[in-house]
Design an enzyme around this catalytic site. Sequence first.
Site, PDB file in Angstrom:
ATOM      1  CG  ASP A   1      -2.201   0.808   0.961  1.00 24.76           C
ATOM      2  OD1 ASP A   1      -3.231   0.558   1.595  1.00 24.76           O
ATOM      3  OD2 ASP A   1      -2.140   1.721   0.108  1.00 24.76           O
TER       4      ASP A   1
HETATM    5  C1  GLC Z   1      -4.313   4.331  -0.186  1.00 19.29           C
HETATM    6  C2  GLC Z   1      -5.204   3.178   0.240  1.00 19.29           C
HETATM    7  C3  GLC Z   1      -5.404   2.155  -0.826  1.00 19.29           C
HETATM    8  C4  GLC Z   1      -5.338   2.815  -2.194  1.00 19.29           C
HETATM    9  C5  GLC Z   1      -3.923   3.307  -2.391  1.00 19.29           C
HETATM   10  C6  GLC Z   1      -3.734   4.035  -3.733  1.00 19.29           C
HETATM   11  O1  GLC Z   1      -3.516   4.718   0.883  1.00 19.29           O
HETATM   12  O2  GLC Z   1      -4.905   2.504   1.447  1.00 19.29           O
HETATM   13  O3  GLC Z   1      -6.660   1.510  -0.576  1.00 19.29           O
HETATM   14  O4  GLC Z   1      -5.690   1.888  -3.196  1.00 19.29           O
HETATM   15  O5  GLC Z   1      -3.491   4.145  -1.336  1.00 19.29           O
HETATM   16  O6  GLC Z   1      -4.485   5.210  -3.750  1.00 19.29           O
END
Ligand code: GLC
Length: 756
Positions: free
Chosen positions: A274
Amino acid sequence: MNRPWLDPQLPEPERIQLLLGTMTLREKVGQMHQIANVTSTSQDEELRAGGIGSSLFASGAWAGNQQDAGVRVEGLNAVQRIAVEESPLGIPLIFARDVIHGFRTVFPIPLGQAAAWDPESVGRAAEIAALEAAAAGLHWTFTPMLDIARDPRWGRIAEGSGEDPHLGSILATAAVRGYQGDDLRDEGRIAACAKHYIGYGAAEGGRDYNSTQIGPRTLRDVYLPPFAAAVRAGVATVMASFNEIDGIPVTGSHELIRDLLKGELGFDGFVVSDWGAVGELIAHGFAADAAEAVRKSVEAGIDMDMVSGLYDRHLAAEVEAGRVDAALVDDAVRRILRIKFRLGLFERPYTDPGGGGRIGAIPARREPGIGTMPFPGRDRVSRPTNVQQTPPAGMTQPISIPESHRARARRLATRSLVLLKNTDSVLPLRTPKRILLTGAFARARTELFGTWTLDGQESDVTTIEEALRAALPAEVKLETKLFPDEAVVYGRYADAIIACIGEHPIRSGEANSTGTIDLPPGQLEALKGLRAYGVPLIVVVFAGRPLALPWLADHADAILYAWHPGVEGAGAVVDVLLGNESPSGRLPVSFPRRTGQIPIYYNHRPTGRPVEGGLRGGNRYCDGPDTPLYPFGFGLGYTTFEYSDLRLSSASMRTDGEIEIRATLRNSGAVAGEEVAQLYVRDLAASVSRPVKELKGFARIALAPGESGEVTFRLLATDLAFSRLDGSVGVEPGGFRCWIGPDATRGIEGGFDVPG
Ligand code: GLC
């Protein structure tokens, strides 16, 4: 340069190996490096060096709660052209975005979609989202979110399917198949991403990103099933979660990613961290510095680093120093290339700005301009005429949503609505003369979208007021008063009051956890003022989570829970209020009476002093009820259903067998309706304490007034499997109870056993 891997006739593994075998370490690390919002001018040197494998396109710090400038096909093609035509190996990038519940056609938030208990509609929504996102040049979406959530303080409960592993698994499968279809090369298909692996929803205190304490059996029996279902459905990617479980951050967990996900479950796609989570291992106190964070992430099985930049800066050196096994890098790159080959990106790396899907070469420049419909062969439809027609700058967006997409959004929004109360059948409204409409959502547009809506357009949305006005007979007087005090003045003279209240999307989604699930400030006071005259009070609640509604439960005449219902939400709500549609939504999550009850969920273990046992001072509060205000699976319709005649094909089931469980339903009301019949099972005694109930099946059944029908569930012994004391997974001999009913607290009961 000869590029034999480009031969589409070669088997995928051979193509991967041919390419991998020519890559330098630097180029391999490049594939593992994802950046944000790449442009052909800002990172052109890195692109030419093959130093970037992917870019996501996301708004800034307010993840999911702030619209950005959108994506443009021409801009993505310009980036791709540098990577494909000016780098040594020409490996295309994979472009990603959070297309969480629709792209231009915004569907209800996922928690609302789950309330529809309608996998077919969820799958179609994903299919439409994929079609629209692919037409915009995207290859990969960071969804479905599969986190089981038992704590509505957690803002991200909005993004998932609620508290149940069975419902979550069914919807995970539907979503993955909707986004990916049978072949990722097919037009309008994009790679899905099962996230956030794993246990993210168990954040202590409901506070996002917080620590989690999850025992091994709960992890496997509650949080893992939706991810296992997504893997069985062929999900192309998985995103690791931010949280640590009992001190081990998932991003650094060899046991959870390499052993369980890739080993035991056989996941053959790639795992992306993430946002910045590789670097966050330092903040977790799990890595002393960036190099150690990189080592631990790669060893755990994180194949792609989302935007931390640490793989890019440290991984090659760690490999060259012998501190990271080069084979782990090869495995990661192999997985990434596998998905790029499966997407057909090597054959068709570009996207036709004119809506022709993915193509092998950038077409001669054609001014896409206004009116370009990138959805191939889609019909043009009229739009709300009261808004301007020009798309926002920088967007190659159609000026309208195809009617077929709207129709699907309407159907899913309608089915997502849950009728929680309907005193004296005050709904559907029967030709009142004067309606007072009030509440912040009465004239809301983009607020109906909900969190994680990056590409919805305000110009597409009809308000509740507009939809009501359009649907009501001309003689009905509709007055909209948004000031609570003015609404109270006018409420006195109305035949019905419709209060559209709830929480703004800014309060749900990522990093938006709340310390209370009460209605936002001021709303209850305004409702009490409206109640003063005894005029029928119909409350429509818009929210990204369960809210505590004890006063409404006691004093409103009707409560319709609308979640954040998307672009067609207003029309769906009005259809149900006026009886053009019957409500059939059911709760995918328990509704607490008050915040202090959290966590509260139906599939809890019995404990040694169960509440049902009636023991004084047992597992209960001494200052209020212990049960949810509205239970999992609950929802009313405009008719009633009677359950009878539960029948089992056998009173016992072998450990490798199955039985059929059926019941008769009768529409005992005066109008047609749809019921969601639910099958629950309880394992009475086992090597570990088992939940008091577990959902094992559900079926929608539509019946005319007085009509009877039958629901039949096929229950397999494997459906009863759980993580046993000895660590194996399976069913154990013993006695079982089963119910078929309208929610987790009611139903007709039967029993069977599994002989030893
Ligand atoms: C965010 C979220 C994730 C998302 C990613 C890209 O922090 O936790 O769900 O897909 O970053 O935006």
